[in-house]
Design a protein around this motif. Structure first.
Motif, PDB file in Angstrom:
ATOM      1  N   TYR A  38       4.729  37.086  17.250  1.00  0.00           N
ATOM      2  CA  TYR A  38       5.243  36.670  15.937  1.00  0.00           C
ATOM      3  C   TYR A  38       6.686  36.209  16.098  1.00  0.00           C
ATOM      4  O   TYR A  38       7.458  36.822  16.834  1.00  0.00           O
ATOM      5  N   ARG A  39       7.038  35.123  15.420  1.00  0.00           N
ATOM      6  CA  ARG A  39       8.411  34.603  15.512  1.00  0.00           C
ATOM      7  C   ARG A  39       9.049  34.628  14.138  1.00  0.00           C
ATOM      8  O   ARG A  39       8.394  34.435  13.121  1.00  0.00           O
ATOM      9  N   ARG A  40      10.366  34.840  14.134  1.00  0.00           N
ATOM     10  CA  ARG A  40      11.022  35.069  12.848  1.00  0.00           C
ATOM     11  C   ARG A  40      11.163  33.789  12.018  1.00  0.00           C
ATOM     12  O   ARG A  40      11.459  32.722  12.543  1.00  0.00           O
ATOM     13  N   ILE A  41      10.989  33.946  10.723  1.00  0.00           N
ATOM     14  CA  ILE A  41      11.230  32.862   9.776  1.00  0.00           C
ATOM     15  C   ILE A  41      11.950  33.478   8.583  1.00  0.00           C
ATOM     16  O   ILE A  41      11.705  34.640   8.243  1.00  0.00           O
ATOM     17  N   ILE A  88       6.277  31.514   2.485  1.00  0.00           N
ATOM     18  CA  ILE A  88       5.966  31.186   3.878  1.00  0.00           C
ATOM     19  C   ILE A  88       4.840  30.154   3.947  1.00  0.00           C
ATOM     20  O   ILE A  88       4.874  29.243   4.768  1.00  0.00           O
ATOM     21  N   TYR A  92       5.147  26.624   5.703  1.00  0.00           N
ATOM     22  CA  TYR A  92       4.115  26.244   6.681  1.00  0.00           C
ATOM     23  C   TYR A  92       3.656  24.809   6.432  1.00  0.00           C
ATOM     24  O   TYR A  92       3.568  24.003   7.351  1.00  0.00           O
ATOM     25  N   LYS A 105       2.047  32.487  14.056  1.00  0.00           N
ATOM     26  CA  LYS A 105       2.408  33.877  13.731  1.00  0.00           C
ATOM     27  C   LYS A 105       3.889  33.961  13.376  1.00  0.00           C
ATOM     28  O   LYS A 105       4.741  33.564  14.172  1.00  0.00           O
ATOM     29  N   LEU A 106       4.177  34.489  12.198  1.00  0.00           N
ATOM     30  CA  LEU A 106       5.555  34.521  11.702  1.00  0.00           C
ATOM     31  C   LEU A 106       5.904  35.913  11.184  1.00  0.00           C
ATOM     32  O   LEU A 106       5.020  36.642  10.731  1.00  0.00           O
ATOM     33  N   TRP A 107       7.179  36.269  11.279  1.00  0.00           N
ATOM     34  CA  TRP A 107       7.623  37.507  10.626  1.00  0.00           C
ATOM     35  C   TRP A 107       8.944  37.266   9.917  1.00  0.00           C
ATOM     36  O   TRP A 107       9.632  36.283  10.197  1.00  0.00           O
ATOM     37  N   TYR A 108       9.278  38.145   8.994  1.00  0.00           N
ATOM     38  CA  TYR A 108      10.499  37.969   8.198  1.00  0.00           C
ATOM     39  C   TYR A 108      11.046  39.319   7.782  1.00  0.00           C
ATOM     40  O   TYR A 108      10.344  40.340   7.824  1.00  0.00           O
TER      41      TYR A 108
END
Ligand code: AMP
Length: 426
Positions: A38-41, A88, A92, A105-108
């Protein structure tokens, strides 16, 4: 008399002593999520009101009662974000992430805003960490996300954790079921709370969330969506459960779990902690395969969760706190110059030390006391030409030797002496 200014009701200051625990939580979440891809957004704190009206759903509590909406002066309605999934999904689409290899895959982690009745564990500005995976309806993603949140809560020491799990199916089966539920609710309307009764046609599923005793009685015998899933949805749900079993994650099927947002399809889940009392939800989420399309994008599967930072900290084990100890405190004795103290503290910080200098005009005795309060390991005592380094653990004090060919002790010589001491070199 003017009223004393205070933080608005339902909000709080995150004070210096609060940050150790919050930063530790953030780092744990980041390490955990990033090692699962997961990568940060981060999306803006406010968005077009329409995003939430369409995404979260007109009939939901959030949209009907809890949004901080305002006119931006140009006749456009904006809203402080009440949740992260709709923004998000918007990002996207906006950034063409549907063209990226799936799943994305995203995380915040950031603040969210809901105009709720403020009480312990329920705020009007609160923080959430969340994770979303878009572009795949693989049940392994539902299970992966549940396992990740479970791991995070477990690592934080959240006590008396329960995982409630259900499936809401897809829109088709859900529509047919909704009609059946409406019919049932109309037939028992006299025993329902006025709130639920007024929204039978708008949002019948919400009746499962009600606290009202009469409504709860009625809902005990209400038809259950989980008994009306079509074959594909039932199979998807069975897959998710099988994967959770494989991962040794205990869960309870809770057919009354509907969650307050319209966009969910198939899997929904919530982690609760008894440690929280009435506001027992610590984090939750689910699948939202229709959301991106609802917002005007291509058909896109999605699944994710959000967990409240404050509730995790409330329900978690006591985190270690207290500022990192000072390694070098720079004090001034008679004849010592503030410029030299300043240069020493700058040189020490450049060398990577946690360094502080005297800034409140204390006597030398007062400065040593302050250094002690800060847990300082060494104190450099600066005089006109020379300086001494005091080891606070042994109370030994030694002169710092000037660099070769110099009369006065330089900041660098002081820092070198402190570094030698810290590294245990004689
Ligand atoms: P939700 O988007 O409502 O599912 O919320 C996800 C998580 O955010 C919850 O489980 C809580 O931990 C947290 N949360 C939601 N609303 C609030 C609030 N008003 N105050 C504090 N935390 C909240």
């Amino acid at each position: 008399m003017t009223e004393r200014l205070q933080a608005p009701r339902g909000t709080f200051d995150v004070l210096p002593e609060d940050w150790d625990a919050r930063t530790a939580l953030e780092h744990r979440a980041r390490d955990l999520l990033e090692s699962a891809g997961y990568r940060r957004i981060e999306t803006p704190a406010f968005e077009a009101t329409e995003l939430f009206a369409r995404g979260v759903g007109e009939a939901t509590d959030i949209v009907q009662k809890e949004m901080y909406s305002f006119d931006d002066g140009g006749g456009r309605s904006l809203t402080l974000r009440p949740e992260g999934t709709a923004p998000i999904s918007r990002a996207y689409m906006e950034h063409g992430m549907h063209k990226l290899p799936a799943p994305v895959k995203l995380w915040y982690l950031g603040p969210f805003f809901r105009h709720e009745r403020a009480q312990a564990g329920r705020y009007r500005q609160f923080w959430q960490v969340g994770a979303e995976a878009l572009g795949s309806d693989d049940p392994a993603l539902d299970a992966e996300l549940i396992v990740l949140l479970h791991t995070l809560l477990d690592e934080l020491g959240v006590r008396d954790l329960r995982l409630l799990l259900s499936s809401l199916g897809q829109p088709g089966a859900r529509e047919a079921y909704r009609d059946q539920l409406k019919e049932y609710l109309h037939a028992h309307a006299d025993r329902l709370s006025s709130d639920v009764r007024a929204r039978i046609d708008l949002n019948p599923l919400r009746a499962f969330d009600a606290d009202h005793p009469g409504t709860r009685e009625v809902m005990k015998d209400a038809p259950r969506l989980i008994d009306h899933l079509d074959a594909a949805d039932a199979e998807h749900f069975a897959h998710v459960r099988a994967l959770l079993d494989k991962a040794d994650i205990a869960y309870e099927i809770d057919p009354t779990l509907v969650r307050g947002l319209d966009y969910y399809t198939r899997t929904v889940f919530e982690f609760t902690s008894e440690a929280l009392g009435a506001q027992s939800g610590v984090g939750g989420g689910g699948r939202y395969d229709g959301l991106v399309q609802m917002l005007g994008g291509p058909p896109t599967a999605g699944v994710g969760w959000a967990a409240g930072i404050e509730r995790m900290l409330l329900a978690g084990a006591e985190a270690p706190h207290g500022a990192a100890p000072v390694e070098l405190f720079v004090a001034l004795d008679d004849g010592g110059r503030r410029e030299d103290a300043f240069a020493t503290v700058v040189a020490a910080r450049r060398a990577g030390l946690h360094a502080e200098m005297e800034l409140a005009g204390r006597s030398l005795k007062g400065q040593l006391k302050q250094a002690d309060r800060l847990g300082a390991r060494y104190v450099a005592i600066l005089r006109a030409q020379e300086a001494e380094l005091r080891d606070m653990s042994s109370a030994e004090q030694e002169p710092v030797v000037p660099d070769e060919g110099e009369d006065a002790v330089s900041p660098e010589a002081i820092v070198s002496a402190a570094l030698r001491g810290l590294r245990g070199v004689a």
